[in-house]
Design a protein around this motif. Structure first.
Motif, mmCIF file in Angstrom:
data_model
loop_
_atom_site.group_PDB
_atom_site.id
_atom_site.type_symbol
_atom_site.label_atom_id
_atom_site.label_comp_id
_atom_site.label_asym_id
_atom_site.label_seq_id
_atom_site.Cartn_x
_atom_site.Cartn_y
_atom_site.Cartn_z
ATOM 1 N N ASN A 174 -10.001 20.721 42.529
ATOM 2 C CA ASN A 174 -10.384 21.121 41.180
ATOM 3 C C ASN A 174 -9.442 20.492 40.146
ATOM 4 O OD1 ASN A 174 -11.715 22.506 39.133
ATOM 5 N ND2 ASN A 174 -10.404 24.296 39.342
ATOM 6 N N SER A 175 -8.152 20.526 40.414
ATOM 7 C CA SER A 175 -7.175 19.952 39.483
ATOM 8 C C SER A 175 -7.340 18.446 39.354
ATOM 9 C CB SER A 175 -5.753 20.276 39.956
ATOM 10 O OG SER A 175 -5.548 21.661 39.987
ATOM 11 N N VAL A 176 -7.583 17.774 40.476
ATOM 12 C CA VAL A 176 -7.772 16.319 40.447
ATOM 13 C C VAL A 176 -9.032 15.969 39.658
ATOM 14 C CG1 VAL A 176 -8.343 14.357 41.941
ATOM 15 C CG2 VAL A 176 -6.436 15.834 42.510
ATOM 16 N N PHE A 177 -10.089 16.760 39.811
ATOM 17 C CA PHE A 177 -11.318 16.514 39.054
ATOM 18 C C PHE A 177 -11.088 16.719 37.558
ATOM 19 C CE2 PHE A 177 -15.246 17.983 37.058
ATOM 20 C CZ PHE A 177 -16.057 16.885 37.300
ATOM 21 N N VAL A 178 -10.378 17.777 37.193
ATOM 22 C CA VAL A 178 -10.099 18.025 35.768
ATOM 23 C C VAL A 178 -9.243 16.898 35.200
ATOM 24 C CG1 VAL A 178 -8.900 19.567 34.176
ATOM 25 C CG2 VAL A 178 -10.409 20.507 35.909
ATOM 26 N N MET A 179 -8.274 16.420 35.975
ATOM 27 C CA MET A 179 -7.460 15.293 35.515
ATOM 28 C C MET A 179 -8.303 14.038 35.356
ATOM 29 S SD MET A 179 -4.043 16.047 37.777
ATOM 30 C CE MET A 179 -3.771 14.342 38.053
ATOM 31 N N LEU A 180 -9.298 13.871 36.217
ATOM 32 C CA LEU A 180 -10.187 12.715 36.130
ATOM 33 C C LEU A 180 -10.962 12.713 34.822
ATOM 34 C CD1 LEU A 180 -11.522 10.261 37.541
ATOM 35 C CD2 LEU A 180 -13.170 11.869 38.483
ATOM 36 N N LEU B 283 -13.509 9.574 47.876
ATOM 37 C CA LEU B 283 -12.439 9.310 48.832
ATOM 38 C C LEU B 283 -11.075 9.347 48.154
ATOM 39 C CD1 LEU B 283 -11.563 8.414 51.699
ATOM 40 C CD2 LEU B 283 -11.807 6.059 50.897
ATOM 41 N N PHE B 284 -10.961 8.723 46.993
ATOM 42 C CA PHE B 284 -9.697 8.755 46.275
ATOM 43 C C PHE B 284 -9.357 10.161 45.785
ATOM 44 C CE2 PHE B 284 -9.822 4.158 46.239
ATOM 45 C CZ PHE B 284 -8.475 3.835 46.303
ATOM 46 N N MET B 285 -10.375 10.925 45.379
ATOM 47 C CA MET B 285 -10.128 12.315 44.992
ATOM 48 C C MET B 285 -9.605 13.108 46.184
ATOM 49 S SD MET B 285 -13.301 13.229 42.464
ATOM 50 C CE MET B 285 -12.812 14.921 42.271
ATOM 51 N N PHE B 286 -10.171 12.880 47.345
ATOM 52 C CA PHE B 286 -9.723 13.543 48.568
ATOM 53 C C PHE B 286 -8.265 13.200 48.868
ATOM 54 C CE2 PHE B 286 -9.289 13.549 53.219
ATOM 55 C CZ PHE B 286 -9.650 14.850 53.507
ATOM 56 N N ILE B 287 -7.934 11.914 48.794
ATOM 57 C CA ILE B 287 -6.569 11.459 49.084
ATOM 58 C C ILE B 287 -5.584 12.065 48.083
ATOM 59 C CG2 ILE B 287 -5.061 9.426 49.059
ATOM 60 C CD1 ILE B 287 -7.482 7.865 50.228
ATOM 61 N N TYR B 288 -5.901 12.030 46.801
ATOM 62 C CA TYR B 288 -4.985 12.563 45.792
ATOM 63 C C TYR B 288 -4.884 14.088 45.860
ATOM 64 C CZ TYR B 288 -3.511 8.371 43.419
ATOM 65 O OH TYR B 288 -2.898 7.185 43.118
#
Length: 102
Positions: free
Chosen positions: A55-61, A16-21
Motif C-alpha cells: 500500500n505504501s509503495v503504491f501511494v509513493m508511486l 514486479l518492481f512494486m513487489f520487490i520494493y
C-alpha cells in the motif's frame, strides 16, 4: 488489440518492481517503525507487513504524500537513517514514475 500486449508487459513489470520494493521496505523498516502511533492518518502508510508495504509503495508511486512516508520510516530508526534508506525512496520514485509515464 496491438496495444494490449505492450501495456500488459509494462504493467507486469511495474507490479514486479512494486513487489520487490515492498519486500525491501519490510526488510529495511519493518521492525524499526513498529512503535509509530497508528492513530495518525499518515501513519497507516508503513512497512510493518507486506500488505501495508505494498500500500505504501503504491501511494509513493502516485506521488502523493511520499515525503511523509519517508519521514515516518526513516525518522523512527535508531541511528536516524543512512544513505541507503534515502536511496530506497528516491530510486523508487524515479523507477516508479519512469514505468508509470512509459
Amino acid at each position: 488489440a496491438d496495444v494490449a500486449e505492450p501495456v500488459g508487459n509494462v504493467t507486469v513489470l511495474l507490479a514486479l518492481f512494486m513487489f520487490i520494493y515492498a519486500i525491501l521496505g519490510v526488510q529495511l523498516f519493518g521492525l524499526e517503525d513498529a512503535y509509530v502511533d497508528m492513530s495518525d492518518e499518515d501513519s497507516r502508510y508503513n512497512f510493518h507487513s507486506f500488505t501495508w508495504a505494498w500500500n505504501s509503495v503504491f501511494v509513493m508511486l502516485t506521488g502523493e504524500n511520499w515525503p511523509q512516508i519517508q519521514f515516518n520510516a526513516i525518522g523512527n530508526l535508531p541511528d536516524g537513517g543512512s544513505l541507503w534508506y534515502a536511496i530506497f525512496f528516491v530510486s523508487w520514485i524515479v523507477l516508479g514514475n519512469y514505468f508509470l509515464v512509459n
